[in-house]
Design an enzyme around this catalytic site. Structure first.
Site, mmCIF file in Angstrom:
data_model
loop_
_atom_site.group_PDB
_atom_site.id
_atom_site.type_symbol
_atom_site.label_atom_id
_atom_site.label_comp_id
_atom_site.label_asym_id
_atom_site.label_seq_id
_atom_site.Cartn_x
_atom_site.Cartn_y
_atom_site.Cartn_z
ATOM 1 N N CYS A 1 -1.427 0.001 -6.250
ATOM 2 C CA CYS A 1 -1.062 1.228 -5.535
ATOM 3 C C CYS A 1 -0.940 0.960 -4.039
ATOM 4 O O CYS A 1 -1.217 -0.137 -3.556
ATOM 5 C CB CYS A 1 -2.110 2.306 -5.786
ATOM 6 S SG CYS A 1 -3.732 1.922 -5.067
ATOM 7 N N ALA B 1 -4.024 -0.326 -2.376
ATOM 8 C CA ALA B 1 -4.221 -1.759 -2.612
ATOM 9 C C ALA B 1 -3.376 -2.588 -1.657
ATOM 10 O O ALA B 1 -3.823 -3.623 -1.147
ATOM 11 C CB ALA B 1 -3.879 -2.106 -4.063
ATOM 12 N N ARG C 1 -9.974 -10.970 -3.398
ATOM 13 C CA ARG C 1 -8.853 -11.863 -3.078
ATOM 14 C C ARG C 1 -9.284 -13.159 -2.401
ATOM 15 O O ARG C 1 -8.455 -13.982 -2.059
ATOM 16 C CB ARG C 1 -7.838 -11.126 -2.197
ATOM 17 C CG ARG C 1 -6.924 -10.224 -2.999
ATOM 18 C CD ARG C 1 -6.074 -9.347 -2.110
ATOM 19 N NE ARG C 1 -5.252 -10.075 -1.162
ATOM 20 C CZ ARG C 1 -4.065 -10.616 -1.437
ATOM 21 N NH1 ARG C 1 -3.566 -10.537 -2.647
ATOM 22 N NH2 ARG C 1 -3.377 -11.242 -0.506
ATOM 23 N N HIS D 1 1.963 -1.859 2.022
ATOM 24 C CA HIS D 1 2.229 -2.875 3.043
ATOM 25 C C HIS D 1 2.974 -2.246 4.222
ATOM 26 O O HIS D 1 2.631 -2.475 5.392
ATOM 27 C CB HIS D 1 3.096 -4.005 2.482
ATOM 28 C CG HIS D 1 2.554 -4.669 1.260
ATOM 29 N ND1 HIS D 1 3.368 -5.172 0.273
ATOM 30 C CD2 HIS D 1 1.275 -4.921 0.863
ATOM 31 C CE1 HIS D 1 2.630 -5.705 -0.684
ATOM 32 N NE2 HIS D 1 1.346 -5.560 -0.349
#
Length: 492
Positions: free
Chosen positions: A62, A65, A96, A195
């Site tokens: 999403c 994220a 990550r 992003h």
């Protein structure tokens, strides 16, 4: 090649789609294609960045994220508040492997989970006061933080909380950068919009703060590494090469990055973009506002690393170009030894990929350096300019799949029968249970770095360790083997 003709791959796509209702079948057909390297515009054969079909098992994430998990989260000296219920922050915490230098909880906070822990009463009465109180508590408990970002979860946008106002008031009160990020998970079709939203927040709340700073001494060789998240130490292995060829890395973000580095980025001479998908927006902004050129680079595998080093050096004077060739010559025996050791063990092996960001195309060259072939690849959240770049890297009649569903991916694997799959944690155990070697290519399966010449040695070792592990020869249970032997004896 997949081992199949173009017609056979096209037929495979149609066979896999047969189980869908007509509407879903027509939609999914647009996201699957047989590669033709001669095609210059991918939109002629595949579409992307569209809403996933309801009911299909998509592997996407999403907007939250994309913002918190990718762009903002790795900035080490800032505290990133997951504003909303506790789950989003907890499940995105430290997954990550963004390496960083610092003391966790003192001057670095990457792996910690800060949350406003929304409850039902916060939904009813709003969470602005709670957010303000949380910021005060953070400042008291962690006074060495250099800034705060407020990462909005879904409820924040649904109830209309004014996080911008709270951030402005508390930022002025504390004399600190506090960045509100409207990255509610329901926005957009995937993490890609996250992003973009995160890039816009950097543009609006961070860049420009030190434009008038005259204390920073610039050099003609200042560069910034953008879009490297230092997974397993990737940015460090990249930075070594750039600095050895005479460049000065003023900033790297966001992996092992600081807010100060981001503020100084407008003073560099060239922005080096590793993950184009997540950071092209801010790079274009700096080109437009500050006149800073940017370029993509690829440090996966020696062939692409050498190409990228020379392309970067070409942006500078002859002294940098000379040092670049010296660096290439220095590392040549090292990577040649890696190829000599591992290529005979991996030659001819076929790989299928399904990842995000840049990797579905960037790692192709590294596999090819080892004599392996990528026969299928796809993106979770690509745009068509990603596929424009990818189609040139892939062989003819190989398979392309966008936002592939769990069902489709499994069926493609059953028919194409790759030797290795590289994808994410959600897919890992499915394919391992099918007896297929698998590498988790989002966070390197607890390994890395994979960038640069140093990283290539680790990459090659990991692929060999996975593919040639003796466990794959021991998948048949002993009683099944004995039953098979008895049947053979009986038939004789």
């Amino acid at each position: 090649m997949t081992g199949m003709s173009r017609e056979e791959v096209e037929s495979l796509i149609q066979e896999v789609l047969e189980v869908y209702p007509e509407k879903a079948r027509k939609d999914r057909n647009k996201h699957l294609a047989v590669n033709d390297p001669a095609v210059t515009q991918s939109k002629k054969c595949i579409i992307s960045n569209k809403k996933s079909q309801p009911g299909l098992m998509t592997i996407r994430g999403c907007a939250y994220a994309g913002s918190k998990g990718v762009v903002w989260g790795p900035i080490k000296d800032m505290i990133h508040i997951s504003h909303g219920p506790v789950g989003c922050g907890q499940y995105s915490r430290a997954g990550r492997r963004n390496y960083y230098i610092g003391t966790t909880g003192v001057n670095a906070f990457v792996t910690m989970n800060f949350t406003s822990d929304f409850q039902e009463k916060d939904i009813v009465f709003g969470g602005d006061k709670k957010l303000a109180k949380l910021i005060d508590e953070v400042e008291t408990l962690f006074p060495l933080n250099k800034g705060i970002s407020v990462q909005s979860e879904c409820p924040i946008g649904l109830i209309g909380d004014d996080i911008e106002s709270v951030s402005k008031v508390k930022g002025a009160e504390l004399s600190k950068t506090i960045v509100p990020v409207r990255c509610e998970g329901f926005r957009g079709v995937s993490q890609s919009l996250g992003h973009h939203i995160a890039n816009d927040a950097v543009r609006d709340w961070v860049l420009g703060k030190r434009d008038e700073d005259t204390t920073f001494a610039s050099t003609p060789y200042d560069v910034a590494i953008i879009g490297d998240y230092n997974i397993g130490g990737d940015a460090w292995s990249s930075r070594i090469l750039l600095e050895e060829m005479g460049l000065r890395c003023v900033a790297q973000w966001s992996g092992d990055g600081s807010i100060s580095e981001i503020e100084l980025t407008p003073k560099v001479k060239l922005n080096l973009v590793h993950c184009y998908r997540s950071m092209n927006y801010i790079s274009r902004h700096m080109e437009e506002k500050y006149g800073i050129p940017w370029m993509e680079y690829n440090f996966f595998g020696p062939t692409k690393t050498i190409e990228s080093l020379r392309a970067i050096a070409a942006k500078f004077d002859e002294s940098i170009q000379k040092k670049c060739e010296e660096v290439i010559a220095k590392y040549k025996p090292e990577w040649e030894a890696v190829v000599a050791k591992y290529r005979p063990r991996l030659e001819g092996k076929r790989v299928m990929l399904y990842i995000g960001g840049l990797r579905p195309r960037h790692v192709i060259g590294a596999y090819e350096d080892l004599g392996m072939e990528v026969v299928g690849t796809g993106y979770e959240f690509a745009h068509n300019d990603d596929y424009d770049r990818t189609m040139k890297e892939m062989g003819d009649s190989t398979l392309l799949y966008d936002d592939v569903t769990g069902y489709e991916f499994e069926e493609f694997v059953k028919r194409i029968k790759p030797d290795l799959i590289g994808s994410g944690i959600k897919e890992k155990f499915i394919f391992q249970k099918m007896g297929i070697p698998f590498r988790e290519m989002h966070s390197w399966d607890y390994s890395g770095p994979y960038h640069g010449f140093d990283g290539f040695a680790i990459f090659a070792r990991d692929m060999d360790m996975t593919l040639n592990n003796p466990c794959w020869k021991k998948l048949q249970a002993p009683w099944e083997a004995s039953e098979g032997a008895e049947k053979v004896a009986a038939s004789a």
